[in-house]
Design a protein around this motif. Sequence first.
Motif, PDB file in Angstrom:
ATOM      1  N   PHE A 117     -33.908 -58.630 122.988  1.00  0.00           N
ATOM      2  CA  PHE A 117     -32.640 -59.720 122.771  1.00  0.00           C
ATOM      3  C   PHE A 117     -31.481 -58.701 122.274  1.00  0.00           C
ATOM      4  N   GLU A 118     -30.576 -59.144 123.287  1.00  0.00           N
ATOM      5  CA  GLU A 118     -29.467 -58.186 123.218  1.00  0.00           C
ATOM      6  C   GLU A 118     -29.594 -56.718 123.026  1.00  0.00           C
ATOM      7  N   ASP A 119     -29.418 -56.126 121.663  1.00  0.00           N
ATOM      8  CA  ASP A 119     -29.733 -54.866 121.765  1.00  0.00           C
ATOM      9  C   ASP A 119     -30.876 -54.558 120.856  1.00  0.00           C
ATOM     10  N   VAL A 120     -31.634 -55.792 120.456  1.00  0.00           N
ATOM     11  CA  VAL A 120     -32.785 -55.583 119.508  1.00  0.00           C
ATOM     12  C   VAL A 120     -34.196 -55.777 120.137  1.00  0.00           C
ATOM     13  N   GLU A 121     -35.153 -54.959 119.967  1.00  0.00           N
ATOM     14  CA  GLU A 121     -36.469 -55.244 120.466  1.00  0.00           C
ATOM     15  C   GLU A 121     -37.401 -55.759 119.277  1.00  0.00           C
ATOM     16  N   ILE A 122     -38.087 -56.827 119.581  1.00  0.00           N
ATOM     17  CA  ILE A 122     -38.789 -57.657 118.742  1.00  0.00           C
ATOM     18  C   ILE A 122     -40.131 -57.705 119.008  1.00  0.00           C
ATOM     19  N   GLY A 123     -41.052 -57.368 117.962  1.00  0.00           N
ATOM     20  CA  GLY A 123     -42.571 -57.511 118.378  1.00  0.00           C
ATOM     21  C   GLY A 123     -43.080 -58.943 117.759  1.00  0.00           C
ATOM     22  N   VAL A 124     -43.622 -59.877 118.673  1.00  0.00           N
ATOM     23  CA  VAL A 124     -44.067 -60.966 118.451  1.00  0.00           C
ATOM     24  C   VAL A 124     -45.922 -60.761 118.512  1.00  0.00           C
ATOM     25  N   PHE A 125     -46.315 -61.481 117.214  1.00  0.00           N
ATOM     26  CA  PHE A 125     -47.762 -60.956 116.951  1.00  0.00           C
ATOM     27  C   PHE A 125     -48.357 -62.354 116.836  1.00  0.00           C
ATOM     28  N   ASN A 126     -49.663 -62.242 117.134  1.00  0.00           N
ATOM     29  CA  ASN A 126     -50.483 -63.267 116.892  1.00  0.00           C
ATOM     30  C   ASN A 126     -51.563 -62.892 115.829  1.00  0.00           C
ATOM     31  N   CYS A 127     -51.529 -63.287 114.600  1.00  0.00           N
ATOM     32  CA  CYS A 127     -52.263 -62.928 113.487  1.00  0.00           C
ATOM     33  C   CYS A 127     -53.489 -63.747 113.237  1.00  0.00           C
ATOM     34  N   ALA A 181     -56.293 -59.275 110.329  1.00  0.00           N
ATOM     35  CA  ALA A 181     -56.612 -59.879 109.281  1.00  0.00           C
ATOM     36  C   ALA A 181     -55.627 -59.816 108.170  1.00  0.00           C
ATOM     37  N   ALA A 182     -55.011 -58.737 108.001  1.00  0.00           N
ATOM     38  CA  ALA A 182     -54.040 -58.438 106.982  1.00  0.00           C
ATOM     39  C   ALA A 182     -52.709 -58.876 107.320  1.00  0.00           C
ATOM     40  N   CYS A 183     -52.466 -59.044 108.655  1.00  0.00           N
ATOM     41  CA  CYS A 183     -51.055 -59.493 109.165  1.00  0.00           C
ATOM     42  C   CYS A 183     -50.197 -58.300 108.893  1.00  0.00           C
ATOM     43  N   THR A 184     -50.702 -57.015 109.048  1.00  0.00           N
ATOM     44  CA  THR A 184     -49.825 -55.780 109.297  1.00  0.00           C
ATOM     45  C   THR A 184     -49.762 -54.801 110.423  1.00  0.00           C
ATOM     46  N   VAL A 185     -48.858 -54.058 110.575  1.00  0.00           N
ATOM     47  CA  VAL A 185     -48.727 -53.339 111.569  1.00  0.00           C
ATOM     48  C   VAL A 185     -48.196 -51.821 110.972  1.00  0.00           C
ATOM     49  N   GLU A 186     -48.908 -50.769 111.627  1.00  0.00           N
ATOM     50  CA  GLU A 186     -48.915 -49.310 111.173  1.00  0.00           C
ATOM     51  C   GLU A 186     -47.822 -48.611 112.336  1.00  0.00           C
ATOM     52  N   CYS A 187     -46.873 -48.185 111.651  1.00  0.00           N
ATOM     53  CA  CYS A 187     -46.027 -46.992 112.390  1.00  0.00           C
ATOM     54  C   CYS A 187     -46.853 -46.101 113.176  1.00  0.00           C
TER      55      CYS A 187
END
Length: 105
Positions: A23-33, A59-65
């Motif tokens: 969206f414009e100049d932003v990347e966004i991750g949409v997740f289904n936890c 399960a924890a609703c986390t993402v690891e870089c």
Amino acid sequence: MTLTIDICPLAELPPGERRIVSFEDVEIGVFNCNGELLAIEDRCSHDDGPLAEGELDAAACTVECPRHGSVFDLRTGKPMTLPAYMPVDTFPVLVEDGLIKLEVD
């Protein structure tokens, strides 16, 4: 001014999956936890690298870089481990008529 953008039909983002949108100049991750839809800026606050491509713990609703291993809470955007210590933006997600939508500023 808040805008609402369409992401995809709910059926196209099953539990444990993600979608990265621009969206414009932003990347966004949409997740289904496990049925909870969450959206986070696709930018690690440690070094501005991609975040949403990292390992998802639904399960924890986390993402690891994937670069340096910081784990981020998808609900709050706050890092749970170092080296990141600053949160990243989160975005409200809603479902209308079976379509996932994202609120952005």
